[in-house]
Scaffold this motif. Structure first.
Motif, mmCIF file in Angstrom:
data_model
loop_
_atom_site.group_PDB
_atom_site.id
_atom_site.type_symbol
_atom_site.label_atom_id
_atom_site.label_comp_id
_atom_site.label_asym_id
_atom_site.label_seq_id
_atom_site.Cartn_x
_atom_site.Cartn_y
_atom_site.Cartn_z
ATOM 1 N N LYS A 207 0.826 -1.198 0.000
ATOM 2 C CA LYS A 207 0.000 0.000 0.000
ATOM 3 C C LYS A 207 0.864 1.253 0.000
ATOM 4 C CE LYS A 207 -3.888 -2.018 2.556
ATOM 5 N NZ LYS A 207 -4.724 -1.893 3.765
ATOM 6 N N VAL A 208 0.394 2.302 -0.685
ATOM 7 C CA VAL A 208 1.099 3.577 -0.677
ATOM 8 C C VAL A 208 0.998 4.168 0.721
ATOM 9 C CG1 VAL A 208 1.206 5.884 -1.645
ATOM 10 C CG2 VAL A 208 0.597 3.974 -3.114
ATOM 11 N N GLY A 209 2.155 4.417 1.339
ATOM 12 C CA GLY A 209 2.145 4.992 2.671
ATOM 13 C C GLY A 209 1.628 4.061 3.739
ATOM 14 N N GLY A 210 1.573 2.773 3.445
ATOM 15 C CA GLY A 210 1.061 1.817 4.418
ATOM 16 C C GLY A 210 1.959 1.737 5.642
ATOM 17 N N GLU A 211 1.344 1.504 6.809
ATOM 18 C CA GLU A 211 2.077 1.464 8.057
ATOM 19 C C GLU A 211 2.297 0.027 8.497
ATOM 20 O OE1 GLU A 211 1.924 3.686 12.401
ATOM 21 O OE2 GLU A 211 0.080 3.381 11.273
ATOM 22 N N ALA A 212 3.535 -0.318 8.834
ATOM 23 C CA ALA A 212 3.822 -1.651 9.338
ATOM 24 C C ALA A 212 3.153 -1.829 10.697
ATOM 25 C CB ALA A 212 5.328 -1.859 9.447
ATOM 26 N N CYS A 213 2.489 -2.971 10.876
ATOM 27 C CA CYS A 213 1.648 -3.155 12.056
ATOM 28 C C CYS A 213 2.103 -4.273 12.979
ATOM 29 C CB CYS A 213 0.200 -3.438 11.632
ATOM 30 S SG CYS A 213 -0.579 -2.072 10.748
ATOM 31 N N VAL A 214 3.188 -4.953 12.655
ATOM 32 C CA VAL A 214 3.654 -6.067 13.476
ATOM 33 C C VAL A 214 4.899 -5.630 14.241
ATOM 34 C CG1 VAL A 214 4.416 -8.462 13.516
ATOM 35 C CG2 VAL A 214 2.759 -7.711 11.789
ATOM 36 N N GLN A 215 4.762 -5.529 15.559
ATOM 37 C CA GLN A 215 5.924 -5.172 16.377
ATOM 38 C C GLN A 215 6.790 -6.409 16.609
ATOM 39 O OE1 GLN A 215 5.695 -4.585 20.685
ATOM 40 N NE2 GLN A 215 6.643 -2.567 20.406
ATOM 41 N N TYR A 216 8.093 -6.230 16.583
ATOM 42 C CA TYR A 216 8.991 -7.343 16.898
ATOM 43 C C TYR A 216 9.987 -6.923 17.971
ATOM 44 C CZ TYR A 216 12.757 -5.086 14.239
ATOM 45 O OH TYR A 216 13.721 -4.207 13.807
ATOM 46 N N LYS A 217 10.406 -7.921 18.739
ATOM 47 C CA LYS A 217 11.510 -7.778 19.684
ATOM 48 C C LYS A 217 12.483 -8.915 19.408
ATOM 49 C CE LYS A 217 8.834 -5.511 23.325
ATOM 50 N NZ LYS A 217 8.389 -5.561 24.758
ATOM 51 N N PHE B 134 6.771 -11.624 17.869
ATOM 52 C CA PHE B 134 5.989 -10.702 17.053
ATOM 53 C C PHE B 134 4.635 -10.468 17.733
ATOM 54 C CE2 PHE B 134 8.681 -13.097 14.149
ATOM 55 C CZ PHE B 134 9.184 -12.134 13.283
ATOM 56 N N THR B 135 4.143 -9.217 17.696
ATOM 57 C CA THR B 135 2.851 -8.892 18.306
ATOM 58 C C THR B 135 2.074 -7.941 17.407
ATOM 59 O OG1 THR B 135 3.852 -9.064 20.499
ATOM 60 C CG2 THR B 135 1.690 -8.032 20.364
ATOM 61 N N SER B 136 0.793 -8.203 17.238
ATOM 62 C CA SER B 136 -0.073 -7.321 16.460
ATOM 63 C C SER B 136 -1.521 -7.589 16.853
ATOM 64 C CB SER B 136 0.135 -7.533 14.961
ATOM 65 O OG SER B 136 -0.540 -6.540 14.217
#
Length: 536
Positions: free
Chosen positions: A390-400, A446-448
């Protein structure tokens, strides 16, 4: 006391020959080339003009199956012994001559299951045999003392693929042994390091094609193939960064046969087993295998040609993952003069479908399916799920990410301190993490939030190499823990409409890495969890 089985076989062979005419094709020389992890699908997708020439003027099997699990030791042994692991006793890469769970059904002079090399030496003592092996671990399964000449990696010396091939081919041109055995590991190491769908893996296959092509050209210029057969095959395939599972990409390997008596342009339509290789080599050389073996001579390669022709499966690029906004999808086929047809709606493509004319923009997340077509023959269908960025899409999966984790099970992440890296990625995968291809000894959580549009039952599939777990709303859904090759576990659960907390825990031990999460409404085809399915 057990009688030497090979001596008994030799006597039986003489008796059988005197009673009936042996119609098995014969050759004075066999050149056997094995390329570790060169899958049937991989050889079709790589650029291999010389292998293609040998297929066009020889025979090919694209459905020769290796044994389970799809690891190297038991399948190399099956390939050269003609027996499954239940008979040889070699069940895994952990096998050693003094440490095993299944005893060999019969033994050679050093107490391990006999190979085709033992049979040839016993029944044709004057035959010259040479072996060139890149993977040091392979030689523990054979009686190496029976060869006339060897060059093998071991604990003291290591030889790369090009050194092994140069030495083997040079020696064959000088000595012309009855059997030349070559085992190359480069393709396997590239698959583990970069992935079995990576350009680096395909480049390794292309390089092998180049080296073999030059050798074959030299043989033909010297008229040295008039009484010889070349066999090219592999011990197993691969998927993502590993192997060991039951996917067809791991189970199916190619067999190319070229030379004396082989039917020109023959496609072997019936499936073979990996242990049929040994039966074919020994059959060509007029030698018998022990009764404990299960291999059968690949007679299909010498039978009359049918209308079925070799048409390689096309390669869709990118192979998987997210196509960035503005990015293009390309499809190639390693066959001159072939046509490519594709669909984007999940239907099976044919000549009525869209013809590929050049790279195209992905209209949305979908399954790209493609076939190669030539002379009335279709290839196997290439099927790739690609997500449209997506144009300007935001990554939604947090990782540690936690480096230097040494364990064979997932850790208790709550006991870890500060992570080595924290951020956001687009999907539950390793592709966007700050880790190198082939990097070992790390763990990540991973968390979302997954957005469920309608209440109902949903199927989830978690695939990983090594261990992983799927947790939804703090409840364990799938446990795929442990140090293992790529495998998958599924589970069906009930979910209410709305947002649900979703976590994936993963760790990488060694020798391959990979992670994917797929889902679908109950009973429908799986697809990857995409960015549009998620929210922070």
């Amino acid at each position: 006391m057990r009688k030497p089985i090979l001596c008994i076989l030799a006597a039986l062979s003489i008796f059988t020959t005197s009673c009936c005419r042996d119609t098995t094709p014969k050759a004075k020389h066999v050149i056997f080339l094995g390329f570790d992890a060169m899958s049937a699908i991989g050889i079709q997708r790589a650029q291999t003009p010389n292998f293609n020439y040998m297929i066009e003027n020889g025979a090919v099997s694209l459905d020769t199956r290796c044994g389970r699990e799809t690891s190297s030791s038991q399948n190399w042994m099956a390939m050269v012994s003609g027996a499954p692991f239940e008979m040889s006793g070699i069940t895994s890469n952990d096998w050693e001559r003094d440490s095993y769970s299944i005893s060999p059904a019969t033994t050679n002079r050093i107490g391990i299951f006999p190979t085709m090399f033992d049979c040839i030496r016993e029944q044709r003592p004057s035959a010259r045999m040479e072996a060139y092996i890149e993977w040091a671990g392979e030689t523990r399964m054979y009686d190496m003392s029976i060869f006339d000449k060897t060059l093998c990696s071991d604990g003291k010396n290591s030889y790369n693929a090009e050194q092994i091939l140069e030495a083997a081919f040079t020696s064959y041109l000088e000595n012309e042994p009855e059997l030349l055995f070559v085992s190359i590991d480069l393709t396997d190491s590239r698959g583990h390091s970069y992935g079995h769908e990576s350009p680096e893996y395909f480049e390794a296959i292309r390089l092998m094609d180049e080296k073999v092509g030059a050798f074959v050209s030299e043989l033909e210029s010297r008229d040295m193939l008039k009484d010889a057969v070349i066999i090219i095959t592999a011990d197993h395939g691969g998927i993502n960064f590993g192997h060991g599972g039951d996917s067809m990409a791991e189970l199916r390997v190619p067999v190319i046969m070229y030379g004396k008596g082989v039917t020109k342009g023959k496609v072997m339509e019936h499936a073979n087993m990996i242990y049929d290789n040994a039966a074919t080599v020994t059959g060509l050389l007029g030698v018998s295998l022990p009764p404990e073996c299960r291999g059968r001579f690949m007679m299909q390669a010498f039978e009359p040609k049918t209308d079925v022709c070799y048409v390689p499966v096309p390669l869709v690029s990118p192979f998987k993952g997210i196509v960035p906004s503005g990015g293009k999808v390309s499809i190639t086929a390693d066959l001159e003069g072939a046509e490519i047809y594709y669909t984007l709606d999940g239907s099976t493509p044919d000549r009525q479908s869209a013809r590929y004319e050049g790279p195209f923009a992905l209209p949305g997340s979908c399954v790209v399916q493609a076939v190669t077509y030539k002379n009335g023959n279709y290839s196997e269908v290439a099927s790739n799920y690609l997500a449209a960025g997506k144009v300007g899409g935001e990554a939604c999966v947090q990782y540690k990410l936690y480096r230097n984790y040494y364990g064979e099970l997932l850790p208790d992440f709550s006991k870890f301190g500060r992570a080595d890296a924290v951020g956001y990625v687009s999907a539950f995968s390793l592709e966007e993490l700050p880790v190198a291809s082939g990097e070992d000894d790390f763990a990540v959580i991973f968390t979302s939030n997954i957005l469920i549009e309608e209440s109902g039952k949903y199927d989830f599939r978690l695939s990983s190499d090594d261990g992983s777990k799927l947790i939804i709303d703090n409840a364990l859904v799938i446990d795929n823990d442990g140090s293992h090759s790529m495998n998958s576990k599924n589970r069906r659960i009930e979910l209410e409409k709305g947002s649900h907390i979703i976590k994936v825990e993963y760790f990488e031990d060694c020798e391959g890495q990979g992670l994917s999460l797929e889902f679908a409404p109950a009973g429908k085809p799986f697809r990857p969890v995409l960015p549009e399915d998620l929210a922070k």
